[in-house]
Write a protein that holds these residues in place. Structure first.
Motif, short mmCIF file in Angstrom:
data_model
loop_
_atom_site.label_atom_id
_atom_site.label_comp_id
_atom_site.label_asym_id
_atom_site.label_seq_id
_atom_site.Cartn_x
_atom_site.Cartn_y
_atom_site.Cartn_z
N LEU A 143 0.85 -1.20 0.00
CA LEU A 143 0.00 0.00 0.00
C LEU A 143 0.87 1.23 0.00
N GLU A 144 0.52 2.19 -0.84
CA GLU A 144 1.28 3.44 -0.88
C GLU A 144 0.34 4.62 -1.07
N THR A 145 0.85 5.78 -0.72
CA THR A 145 0.17 7.03 -1.03
C THR A 145 1.26 7.99 -1.49
N GLY A 146 0.87 9.12 -2.03
CA GLY A 146 1.87 10.06 -2.52
C GLY A 146 2.33 9.77 -3.93
N ASN A 147 1.68 8.82 -4.59
CA ASN A 147 1.99 8.48 -5.97
C ASN A 147 0.72 8.74 -6.78
N PRO A 148 0.70 9.78 -7.63
CA PRO A 148 -0.52 10.08 -8.38
C PRO A 148 -1.09 8.85 -9.07
N ILE A 149 -2.39 8.78 -9.15
CA ILE A 149 -3.06 7.54 -9.54
C ILE A 149 -2.77 7.12 -10.98
#
Lengths: 413, 292
Positions: A143-149
């Motif tokens: 799981l990650e965030t901060g990476n545009p979809i």
């Protein structure tokens, strides 16, 4: 010859020892562990692949703090309920040095050596996609965030989509749409001419066309469209083109060093557009600290602020400031939520079987500190967005207007 | 097609950045020209200068340019023992050992920067770093005038030292034939160490200029090491004049190239020009062909 060999061997040994000691010290500074309580039961290892050094290090510092806080809270409450047993959560963090190759090998190490049952990935596509692919190859939930979809989805678009990796962050069209809508909504008087420049990162080909489309859809004339290298620090040719274009609104996508250099050089060249929108790299506090007064009035996208009306947002921001003496960065909220989402999924899975955790992640449908998160068929979920502006060293929401919003600085000082 | 204003701005800013390139490359040129040593820690010495100036401006509020008077000698003195007792003993045994040691120094310094200063991006500010003046309709940043002047003054001064002083004569003698120079009474080891120290001091000056014009971070040195290599190769290895001309040429070529075909091609254009020059003149613009 013997003397030479001795000198060389001693010199090299000392240097290598120093390197290892210092590298170890840096790594240790970046390593999390179980903290905040003892469940007395078993242990679950979650691997964290973060950029603690290199150009993306500013993000890594927030990631580390947020994940460790979320984990410490669970451990302090007695541990994570996994199949009826309370288990201590342990995080092992490895620094990817902002390098995609290291990001990828870190995931292998976390899984195969550290025994991680799930991975929380780094921020920004260059390292995030590399880490996600490595987790996918190993068949471990990621799981990650901060990476545009869009760049995240594009990686596996032609090969059946992601099976183990999930991402929640922003979509390019709403970011671009907001960027060109807020000046109109806030009645900022301009000549409606805009200049767009994006870097050559994986974000560039996504956000450049999105910004152009959004500008034209909102009545702006795009009078310049450029690409600049990510590591560039000399922008006088670009600034010259911006000046010549007569644009009142300049939109740039880039990293923190880029924006510090660009803003200083714009000022030195005597170029002051009425609106300056810096996307991605301007969100870090270090940008405002390094740019000083020159940061004032710069607008940026905001996917999380402590002032947002989500449960625990203001408390998280206050806790970070109290703990570190620094202002809360935007990525703090999503990273804290990422750790919560992953732990929640492991708990719901009732064990560490990868597919069970993946199924639980896919079923996530809840409101977290960064707002609602519900994954679609691409394993992605989009965060809500506002437009913020640097005002006296603090990033403040200026659009939409209403509760929690501050009056915008216009034109640029 | 760019306007005349854009073109003039490109040339002027190219000269400014070129001056900075030349200062950044001076130390590499000196060390390689005199000792045939590739100093892989040169970029970190540039960043070290920037961090020391940053500390001085934070602690005692000193002007960044004035801090050169303290930072350059300090970095030079720190570098002296590295060469004298770290590199000199292994230099006669091949290029690999000193190369590895400078690589080790580079790694150590990068990690030290992270430990002491955190990985955050920093910058130095002064009234002149954001000031500008106009000639007609062309606006010129003051910092680029400073970097150009620094490049010319520093490299000319180095040229004078090398060509007109006793130390310079020893330097040239030690560079051409260390054994013969030693027999003539030149303390080659000490001379090598002072050359390395002077090179480190010039790198520190480059670091302060970089921090004033742009920004810096623990890993920022690599980019300046690569640019430095390009300048040294373009100008001719070991030629001080070549380093200045190479720096200015690279700055102007990249800047004009960026104006014509876009900033995305800036570095690519610089690399292509360096390769073309090497194809036509392998010894660089002002380098000499070594005898057989």
């Amino acid at each position: 010859m013997r003397r030479f060999k001795h000198t060389f061997a001693v010199g090299l040994a000392v240097l290598l020892l120093l390197s290892v000691m210092l590298g170890g010290a840096v790594l240790a500074a970046g390593c999390g562990s179980d903290s905040g309580g003892d469940s007395g039961g078993g242990e679950i290892v979650i691997g964290v692949d973060a950029s603690m050094s290199g150009p993306l290090a500013g993000f890594g510092a927030y990631e580390k703090w947020a994940i460790e806080k979320a984990v410490a809270e669970v451990n302090a409450a007695g541990g994570l309920d996994v199949g009826g047993e309370k288990m201590t959560v342990k995080t092992v963090l490895l620094d990817n040095k902002s390098d995609p190759n290291v990001a990828s090998s870190n995931v292998d190490t976390l899984i195969n050596k550290e025994g991680a049952v799930a991975i929380l990935g780094p921020i920004v596509p260059t390292v995030g996609n590399a880490a996600a692919l490595s987790a996918e190859k190993n068949g471990i939930p990621y799981l990650e965030t901060g990476n545009p979809i869009e760049p995240f989805v594009a990686v596996k678009a032609d090969s059946g989509g992601w099976k183990y990796a999930f991402n929640f962050f922003v979509l390019a069209p709403p970011v671009a749409e907001n960027a060109y809508k807020f000046p109109v909504d806030l009645d900022m008087k301009t000549n409606m001419k805009t200049f767009i420049s994006v870097d050559n990162s994986p974000d560039g080909p996504v956000f450049g066309p999105a910004a152009k489309a959004a500008a034209e859809a909102n009545g702006w004339e795009v009078v310049g469209m450029e690409t600049h290298p990510g590591a560039q620090t000399e922008f006088n040719s670009l600034i010259s083109k911006m000046k010549e274009s007569g644009a009142d609104y300049v939109y740039v996508l880039g990293d923190t060093p880029t924006f510090i250099a660009l803003r200083k050089q714009m000022d030195a060249a005597g170029y002051e557009p009425k609106i300056l929108y810096f996307q991605r790299g301007a969100q870090l506090q270090e940008f405002a600290d390094a740019a000083g007064d020159l940061a004032n009035g710069i607008t940026l996208e905001a996917y999380w602020l402590p002032t947002m009306p989500y449960p625990g947002a203001s408390e998280l921001g206050a806790a970070y400031e109290a703990d570190t003496g620094k202002k809360a960065g935007q990525i703090l909220g999503p990273e804290y939520a990422a750790a919560q989402i992953m732990m929640q999924a492991i708990s719901k899975a009732g064990g560490t079987e990868p597919q069970a955790i993946v199924d639980a992640l896919a079923a996530t449908d809840d409101t977290f500190v960064c707002g609602p998160v519900k994954f679609d068929e691409n394993h992605t979920s989009a965060l809500n967005l506002v437009v913020a502006q640097w005002q006296d060293g603090t990033s403040q929401q200026i659009w939409p207007e209403g509760e929690g919003a501050f009056p915008a600085i216009f034109p640029m000082p | 097609m760019p306007s005349s204003n854009e073109l003039i701005t490109a040339i002027l800013s190219g000269l400014g950045i070129g001056g900075l390139f030349a200062v950044a490359a001076l130390g590499l040129s000196l060390v390689f020209g005199v000792m045939r040593l590739i100093n892989l820690a040169h970029g970190e010495l540039i960043v070290l200068g920037a961090y020391l100036a940053f500390s001085l401006t934070q602690w005692i509020g000193i002007d960044p340019l004035v801090s050169i008077l303290i930072v350059a000698p300090v970095v030079a003195l720190l570098a002296y023992p590295v060469q004298r007792w770290g590199l000199t003993p292994v230099m006669s045994k091949g290029a690999e050992a000193p190369l590895l040691i400078t690589f080790g120094v580079s790694v150590v310094l990068q990690n030290l920067f992270i430990l002491v200063y955190t990985p955050d991006v920093r910058s130095l500010s002064a009234s002149y770093s954001q000031a500008n003046f106009s000639i007609g309709s062309v606006t010129i940043p003051v910092i680029y005038v400073i970097t150009l002047a620094a490049g010319i003054v520093l490299l000319y001064a180095t040229h004078l030292v090398v060509t007109r002083t006793g130390f310079g004569r020893q330097l040239r003698a030690g560079s051409e034939d260390p054994a013969a120079a030693g027999m003539m009474g030149v303390n080659v080891k000490s001379m090598y160490a002072w050359t390395f120290a002077i090179a480190a001091g010039s790198a520190a000056i480059a670091g302060i200029l970089v921090a004033l014009a742009f920004s810096f971070a623990p890993a920022a040195g690599t980019a300046y090491l690569i640019t430095g290599f390009a300048v040294v190769v373009l100008g001719g290895i070991g030629s001080i004049k070549g380093t200045l001309i190479g720096g200015l040429a690279l700055g102007v070529i990249e800047s004009i190239g960026a104006t014509f075909v876009g900033d995305g091609w800036r570095v690519f254009i610089g690399c292509v020009v360096v390769l073309l020059v090497l194809t036509i003149r392998p010894q660089g613009l002002f380098g000499t062909v070594e005898g057989n």
